[in-house]
Scaffold this active site. Structure first.
Site, short mmCIF file in Angstrom:
data_model
loop_
_atom_site.label_atom_id
_atom_site.label_comp_id
_atom_site.label_asym_id
_atom_site.label_seq_id
_atom_site.Cartn_x
_atom_site.Cartn_y
_atom_site.Cartn_z
N SER A 191 1.01 -1.19 0.09
CA SER A 191 -0.07 0.13 0.05
C SER A 191 0.95 1.38 0.02
CB SER A 191 -0.92 0.06 1.24
OG SER A 191 -1.76 1.27 1.18
N PHE B 131 -9.72 7.88 9.15
CA PHE B 131 -9.64 8.55 7.67
C PHE B 131 -10.85 7.63 7.16
CE2 PHE B 131 -7.28 4.64 8.13
CZ PHE B 131 -7.51 3.96 7.04
N LYS C 33 -0.57 6.27 3.69
CA LYS C 33 0.27 6.27 4.84
C LYS C 33 -0.54 6.04 6.32
CE LYS C 33 3.72 9.55 3.47
NZ LYS C 33 3.62 9.81 1.94
N LYS C 34 -1.74 6.27 6.20
CA LYS C 34 -2.64 6.27 7.43
C LYS C 34 -2.89 4.75 7.41
CE LYS C 34 -4.68 10.76 7.47
NZ LYS C 34 -5.87 11.46 7.61
N LYS C 35 -3.15 3.86 6.50
CA LYS C 35 -3.63 2.51 6.34
C LYS C 35 -2.15 1.82 6.83
CE LYS C 35 -6.07 0.59 3.23
NZ LYS C 35 -6.49 0.11 1.84
N ASP D 28 -7.97 -4.57 0.98
CA ASP D 28 -8.90 -3.94 0.16
C ASP D 28 -10.09 -3.72 1.22
OD1 ASP D 28 -9.72 -1.91 -1.70
OD2 ASP D 28 -10.82 -3.54 -2.62
N SER D 29 -10.39 -2.55 1.42
CA SER D 29 -11.59 -2.34 2.45
C SER D 29 -12.48 -1.17 1.85
CB SER D 29 -10.85 -2.11 3.80
OG SER D 29 -9.70 -1.10 3.75
#
Length: 200
Positions: free
Chosen positions: A8, A159, A11-13, A76-77
């Site tokens: 990925s 987020f 950055k937050k994930k 994947d969400s």
């Protein structure tokens, strides 16, 4: 120590995933850490298809590069809303058109739900995780968490749709929950708990 590459660039994930899996003894790396500049087109019809496609493309690239003793994890969400027949679903990140525009996506969701009340606003976050190990085999799991879609944004944390997603047991939206609390009960945490047996 084995490397676990998170497929990925979000950055937050990545931060959220790292905080959940680092205690399993893996050296967690992002694509940027590994100098991998690949954007995988998420054109699958399901979260599972997208997660596996991302993991597989990164895995194949690393094999060609000559890397060894690593695994690739991809997720994947998105959000499924019953009133909208499961939308935004796999299009969650680009619901309003531009990929990753949280403000526009939330605004569109609120507009689509303006006639919906009560239980009609029920939905769930879904996370599919694909893990490809050193042997090239893939394991795919799904985690979910149920909630209600608020009529306005609440909270500055998280987020995506977090400020609209009301988690009833906590009496708060995901945008209001502390990250450490969200990471215990989120769809991503639920999926990671299922994938843990393959990471041990």
């Amino acid at each position: 120590m084995k490397k676990l590459i998170i497929a990925s660039n979000n950055k937050k994930k990545i931060k959220e995933l790292k905080s959940i899996v680092e205690n399993l003894g893996w050296d967690v790396k992002s694509l940027a850490d590994e100098n991998i500049d690949i954007e995988v087109e998420e054109d699958g019809l399901t979260f599972e298809e997208n997660a596996e496609k991302k993991a597989r493309e990164i895995y194949d690239f690393l094999i060609r590069r000559g890397d060894k003793n690593f695994a690739v994890l991809s997720d994947d969400s998105g959000l499924e809303v019953d009133y909208l027949n499961g939308a935004p679903g796999v299009y969650s990140a680009r619901y309003a058109g531009e990929h990753g525009n949280d403000d526009a996506n939330n605004k569109k969701l609120l507009e689509e739900l303006k006639e919906a009340t009560g239980e009609d606003r029920r939905g769930r976050f879904v996370c599919a995780i694909a893990l490809i190990g050193a042997d090239g085999n893939s394991n795919i799991v799904r985690g979910t968490v149920e909630g209600l879609i608020m009529e306005e944004l609440n909270g500055e944390g998280g987020f995506g749709y977090d400020p609209l997603f009301y988690y009833e047991p906590a009496g708060q939206t995901f945008g209001e929950l502390e990250a450490i609390e969200k990471n215990k009960i989120s769809h991503r945490a639920n999926a990671l708990r299922k994938i843990e047996e393959y990471l041990k």
